[in-house]
Design a protein around this motif. Sequence first.
Motif, PDB file in Angstrom:
ATOM      1  N   GLU A 113      -3.653   9.215   4.350  1.00  0.00           N
ATOM      2  CA  GLU A 113      -2.692   8.974   5.433  1.00  0.00           C
ATOM      3  C   GLU A 113      -3.338   8.191   6.561  1.00  0.00           C
ATOM      4  O   GLU A 113      -2.666   7.406   7.227  1.00  0.00           O
ATOM      5  CB  GLU A 113      -2.121  10.296   5.938  1.00  0.00           C
ATOM      6  CG  GLU A 113      -1.108  10.881   4.988  1.00  0.00           C
ATOM      7  CD  GLU A 113      -0.363  12.065   5.555  1.00  0.00           C
ATOM      8  OE1 GLU A 113      -0.630  12.478   6.709  1.00  0.00           O
ATOM      9  OE2 GLU A 113       0.507  12.585   4.834  1.00  0.00           O
TER      10      GLU A 113
ATOM     11  N   HIS B 128       9.878   7.782   0.133  1.00  0.00           N
ATOM     12  CA  HIS B 128       8.522   8.323   0.122  1.00  0.00           C
ATOM     13  C   HIS B 128       8.166   8.789   1.521  1.00  0.00           C
ATOM     14  O   HIS B 128       8.361   8.056   2.489  1.00  0.00           O
ATOM     15  CB  HIS B 128       7.553   7.249  -0.361  1.00  0.00           C
ATOM     16  CG  HIS B 128       6.138   7.710  -0.520  1.00  0.00           C
ATOM     17  ND1 HIS B 128       5.806   8.867  -1.190  1.00  0.00           N
ATOM     18  CD2 HIS B 128       4.976   7.168  -0.112  1.00  0.00           C
ATOM     19  CE1 HIS B 128       4.492   9.011  -1.182  1.00  0.00           C
ATOM     20  NE2 HIS B 128       3.964   7.987  -0.526  1.00  0.00           N
ATOM     21  N   LYS B 129       7.691  10.001   1.621  1.00  0.00           N
ATOM     22  CA  LYS B 129       7.275  10.611   2.880  1.00  0.00           C
ATOM     23  C   LYS B 129       8.426  10.705   3.886  1.00  0.00           C
ATOM     24  O   LYS B 129       8.222  10.630   5.084  1.00  0.00           O
ATOM     25  CB  LYS B 129       6.084   9.871   3.485  1.00  0.00           C
ATOM     26  CG  LYS B 129       4.818  10.004   2.675  1.00  0.00           C
ATOM     27  CD  LYS B 129       3.635   9.471   3.439  1.00  0.00           C
ATOM     28  CE  LYS B 129       2.359   9.653   2.671  1.00  0.00           C
ATOM     29  NZ  LYS B 129       1.811  10.983   2.744  1.00  0.00           N
TER      30      LYS B 129
ATOM     31  N   SER C 244       2.300   1.613  -3.435  1.00  0.00           N
ATOM     32  CA  SER C 244       1.285   2.075  -4.394  1.00  0.00           C
ATOM     33  C   SER C 244       0.989   3.558  -4.191  1.00  0.00           C
ATOM     34  O   SER C 244       0.696   4.271  -5.161  1.00  0.00           O
ATOM     35  CB  SER C 244       0.013   1.228  -4.314  1.00  0.00           C
ATOM     36  OG  SER C 244      -0.651   1.447  -3.101  1.00  0.00           O
ATOM     37  N   ASP C 245       1.078   4.051  -2.959  1.00  0.00           N
ATOM     38  CA  ASP C 245       0.898   5.482  -2.719  1.00  0.00           C
ATOM     39  C   ASP C 245       2.025   6.273  -3.377  1.00  0.00           C
ATOM     40  O   ASP C 245       1.800   7.332  -3.956  1.00  0.00           O
ATOM     41  CB  ASP C 245       0.834   5.777  -1.219  1.00  0.00           C
ATOM     42  CG  ASP C 245       0.546   7.242  -0.944  1.00  0.00           C
ATOM     43  OD1 ASP C 245      -0.443   7.768  -1.504  1.00  0.00           O
ATOM     44  OD2 ASP C 245       1.309   7.863  -0.188  1.00  0.00           O
ATOM     45  N   LYS C 246       3.235   5.755  -3.313  1.00  0.00           N
ATOM     46  CA  LYS C 246       4.368   6.411  -3.978  1.00  0.00           C
ATOM     47  C   LYS C 246       4.139   6.450  -5.484  1.00  0.00           C
ATOM     48  O   LYS C 246       4.350   7.470  -6.132  1.00  0.00           O
ATOM     49  CB  LYS C 246       5.669   5.665  -3.641  1.00  0.00           C
ATOM     50  CG  LYS C 246       6.873   6.067  -4.455  1.00  0.00           C
ATOM     51  CD  LYS C 246       7.335   7.467  -4.160  1.00  0.00           C
ATOM     52  CE  LYS C 246       8.629   7.762  -4.907  1.00  0.00           C
ATOM     53  NZ  LYS C 246       9.287   8.951  -4.455  1.00  0.00           N
TER      54      LYS C 246
ATOM     55  N   ALA D 292       1.304   6.362  -7.050  1.00  0.00           N
ATOM     56  CA  ALA D 292       0.216   7.307  -7.322  1.00  0.00           C
ATOM     57  C   ALA D 292       0.720   8.742  -7.243  1.00  0.00           C
ATOM     58  O   ALA D 292       0.338   9.591  -8.053  1.00  0.00           O
ATOM     59  CB  ALA D 292      -0.932   7.082  -6.341  1.00  0.00           C
ATOM     60  N   ALA D 293       1.592   9.016  -6.289  1.00  0.00           N
ATOM     61  CA  ALA D 293       2.139  10.366  -6.139  1.00  0.00           C
ATOM     62  C   ALA D 293       2.971  10.745  -7.364  1.00  0.00           C
ATOM     63  O   ALA D 293       2.858  11.863  -7.878  1.00  0.00           O
ATOM     64  CB  ALA D 293       2.990  10.455  -4.878  1.00  0.00           C
TER      65      ALA D 293
ATOM     66  N   VAL E 158       0.840  -1.205   0.000  1.00  0.00           N
ATOM     67  CA  VAL E 158       0.000   0.000   0.000  1.00  0.00           C
ATOM     68  C   VAL E 158       0.872   1.250   0.000  1.00  0.00           C
ATOM     69  O   VAL E 158       0.595   2.220  -0.718  1.00  0.00           O
ATOM     70  CB  VAL E 158      -0.975  -0.008   1.201  1.00  0.00           C
ATOM     71  CG1 VAL E 158      -1.664   1.330   1.370  1.00  0.00           C
ATOM     72  CG2 VAL E 158      -2.000  -1.113   1.035  1.00  0.00           C
TER      73      VAL E 158
ATOM     74  N   LEU F 154      -2.677   4.634   6.014  1.00  0.00           N
ATOM     75  CA  LEU F 154      -1.290   4.269   6.329  1.00  0.00           C
ATOM     76  C   LEU F 154      -1.084   4.198   7.838  1.00  0.00           C
ATOM     77  O   LEU F 154      -0.387   3.301   8.327  1.00  0.00           O
ATOM     78  CB  LEU F 154      -0.329   5.270   5.688  1.00  0.00           C
ATOM     79  CG  LEU F 154      -0.373   5.343   4.155  1.00  0.00           C
ATOM     80  CD1 LEU F 154       0.516   6.466   3.649  1.00  0.00           C
ATOM     81  CD2 LEU F 154       0.010   4.019   3.533  1.00  0.00           C
TER      82      LEU F 154
ATOM     83  N   ARG G  44      -4.311   9.420  -4.283  1.00  0.00           N
ATOM     84  CA  ARG G  44      -3.397   8.903  -3.267  1.00  0.00           C
ATOM     85  C   ARG G  44      -4.126   8.081  -2.213  1.00  0.00           C
ATOM     86  O   ARG G  44      -5.330   8.196  -2.024  1.00  0.00           O
ATOM     87  CB  ARG G  44      -2.701  10.078  -2.569  1.00  0.00           C
ATOM     88  CG  ARG G  44      -1.986  11.041  -3.498  1.00  0.00           C
ATOM     89  CD  ARG G  44      -0.628  10.542  -3.890  1.00  0.00           C
ATOM     90  NE  ARG G  44       0.204  10.252  -2.746  1.00  0.00           N
ATOM     91  CZ  ARG G  44       0.935  11.153  -2.095  1.00  0.00           C
ATOM     92  NH1 ARG G  44       0.961  12.401  -2.488  1.00  0.00           N
ATOM     93  NH2 ARG G  44       1.650  10.790  -1.060  1.00  0.00           N
ATOM     94  N   VAL G  45      -3.356   7.287  -1.494  1.00  0.00           N
ATOM     95  CA  VAL G  45      -3.866   6.537  -0.340  1.00  0.00           C
ATOM     96  C   VAL G  45      -3.960   7.526   0.822  1.00  0.00           C
ATOM     97  O   VAL G  45      -2.999   8.238   1.105  1.00  0.00           O
ATOM     98  CB  VAL G  45      -2.905   5.379   0.029  1.00  0.00           C
ATOM     99  CG1 VAL G  45      -3.351   4.685   1.301  1.00  0.00           C
ATOM    100  CG2 VAL G  45      -2.776   4.398  -1.120  1.00  0.00           C
TER     101      VAL G  45
END
Length: 89
Positions: free
Chosen positions: A36, A60-61, A22-24, A26-27, A19, A39, A33-34
Motif C-alpha cells: 500500500e 479494488h480496495k 496489477s495489484d488487483k 495479484a489479489a 500498478v 500505491l 501484492r503491491v
Amino acid sequence: MITLILAWLAIINLAGFVVFWSDKRAAVGGRRRVPERALYSFAALGATPAILLGASLIRHKTRKQPFRSIVITIAVLQFAAIVSWFTLQ
C-alpha cells in the motif's frame, strides 16, 4: 512548463493505474501484492485520479479502510495546494 506538468501527470496516472490493476490481478490470483505504501506514493506523485478511478472501474480496495480515506486525503491536499498556487500568484 505546463507541457511538462501535463506529460508528468499523464505518465504517472497511467503508471499508477497499471500498478493498481496489477495489484488487483495479484489479489485475485493469490500472488504477492503491491505494498500500500507504493500505491500511496503513486497517489502523492499525482496519480490520485487514476487510483480513485481504478478503484471504481476494477472494484479494488473500494471498502478497504483506511486506504480509501488516505487516498482521498491526499487528493484534498493536492487540490488545496493547486488552489493555493493559483491564488497566491
